[in-house]
Design an enzyme around this catalytic site. Structure first.
Site, mmCIF file in Angstrom:
data_model
loop_
_atom_site.group_PDB
_atom_site.id
_atom_site.type_symbol
_atom_site.label_atom_id
_atom_site.label_comp_id
_atom_site.label_asym_id
_atom_site.label_seq_id
_atom_site.Cartn_x
_atom_site.Cartn_y
_atom_site.Cartn_z
ATOM 1 N N TYR A 224 0.833 -1.200 0.000
ATOM 2 C CA TYR A 224 0.000 0.000 0.000
ATOM 3 C C TYR A 224 0.871 1.254 0.000
ATOM 4 O O TYR A 224 1.512 1.592 1.005
ATOM 5 C CB TYR A 224 -0.935 0.021 1.203
ATOM 6 C CG TYR A 224 -1.937 -1.109 1.228
ATOM 7 C CD1 TYR A 224 -2.312 -1.791 0.074
ATOM 8 C CD2 TYR A 224 -2.519 -1.516 2.428
ATOM 9 C CE1 TYR A 224 -3.224 -2.826 0.103
ATOM 10 C CE2 TYR A 224 -3.447 -2.558 2.472
ATOM 11 C CZ TYR A 224 -3.784 -3.203 1.310
ATOM 12 O OH TYR A 224 -4.685 -4.232 1.346
ATOM 13 N N HIS B 98 0.569 -11.918 0.811
ATOM 14 C CA HIS B 98 -0.388 -11.038 0.131
ATOM 15 C C HIS B 98 -0.672 -11.506 -1.295
ATOM 16 O O HIS B 98 0.243 -11.668 -2.105
ATOM 17 C CB HIS B 98 0.197 -9.625 0.098
ATOM 18 C CG HIS B 98 -0.781 -8.544 -0.180
ATOM 19 N ND1 HIS B 98 -0.423 -7.216 -0.212
ATOM 20 C CD2 HIS B 98 -2.116 -8.570 -0.421
ATOM 21 C CE1 HIS B 98 -1.487 -6.472 -0.473
ATOM 22 N NE2 HIS B 98 -2.519 -7.275 -0.614
#
Length: 310
Positions: A56, A120
């Protein structure tokens, strides 16, 4: 705030969780003051789970949260981060890459451990057997070292997520876009396997990455045109009734008792307050039924993601 147990972890998590993507500027610019105000307000409202990732903002979400939480909030929340994804098309699921990514996350987060560590978006791996054996093995070693209390994986394809649950010793998984107004396959295709093994399931992207919003999805959204069109018509129906499809979508997700927590990314206090109101107010059943009819032609439809062919 309501709280629910997260699988076998022993954690009792708030049904609304704070997502860190927006804090990492994923959806546009956010000032440090805005992000800090939002996180503090969330904690004050009882939110006790914050989810972020190295991906992010290429670490800016973790850096911002490290700064915000260093002011005494770290002990009040469960902190989840995700490793192995470094950029939109850059992944490293190797043991060395996983550890290197996570160690950098700890520094940015200004902490010596996280409560939950996930690999992820594992659907973008090219060797799932290696992920199950080596990547998850690395997560387990980090858990034994005390750097992560609980470990797991995240991805979009439910078949891959279910296989990971069945093949690996996982504590927590994140599924996204599979419990929404348009798609509820999470309840039937993942939760039974997770519940049988005591794996906690977190529901992310409750608005399907912008599909279920007035402004509609971003240009890169992978959904096929029929799904986009049905969601557009659902939003139109809500507007005609003086309602907001996003608000209805949040009400719908937060009211499902089998889902421990729903993660939604926001970095502005005004957006947080809308989500908190959605938690307090039950959905209007007539509107929910009518929106459901609009979405029925694409009910539970999905899109390809990563390299998973199952």
């Amino acid at each position: 705030m309501q709280y629910r147990p997260l699988g076998k972890t022993g954690l009792s998590v708030s049904v609304l969780s704070q997502g860190g993507a927006a804090i990492g500027q994923q959806y546009g610019p956010v000032s440090p003051a805005e992000a800090a105000d939002c996180v503090r307000a969330a904690v004050d409202a009882g939110v006790n789970l914050i989810d972020t990732a190295a991906y992010y903002g290429k670490g800016t979400s973790e850096e911002a949260l490290g700064e915000i939480l260093s002011g005494g909030l770290r002990e009040q929340v469960y902190l989840c981060t995700k490793a192995c994804r470094l950029d939109r098309d850059v992944f490293d699921f190797s043991p060395e890459g996983t550890r290197r990514c996570f160690e950098a996350s700890l520094k940015r987060l200004r902490t010596d451990y996280v409560d939950i560590l996930l690999a992820h978006d594992i659907e973008f791996a090219t060797d799932y057997e290696a992920v199950f054996a080596e990547t998850v093995g690395t997560l387990q070693r980090l858990k034994k070292e005390g750097k992560a209390r609980f470990v797991g994986v995240s991805c979009y394809p439910l078949g891959l997520l279910r296989r990971a649950i069945e093949r690996c010793d996982l504590d927590v998984v994140i599924s996204y876009c599979h419990y929404t107004l348009q798609n509820t396959r999470l309840l039937t295709e993942l939760l039974p396997a997770a519940e049988a093994r005591g794996v906690g399931v977190l529901n992310a992207s409750p608005l399907s990455m912008g599909l279920l919003t007035d402004q509609g999805p971003p240009p890169w959204h992978p959904a096929p045109p029929p799904i986009k069109e049905a969601c557009r018509r659902a939003a139109e129906l809500c507007r005609a009734r003086g309602a907001d499809v996003s608000f209805l979508g949040m009400q719908f997700c937060l009211s499902e008792p089998r889902i421990p927590s729903t993660i939604t990314g926001t970095a502005k206090r005004s957006e947080l307050e809308v989500n908190l109101r959605a938690l307090r107010e039950p959905p209007e059943l007539g509107l929910l039924t009518d929106v459901g009819r609009v979405l029925d032609p694409v009910r539970d439809a999905t899109w390809p993601s990563g390299n998973w062919k199952g």
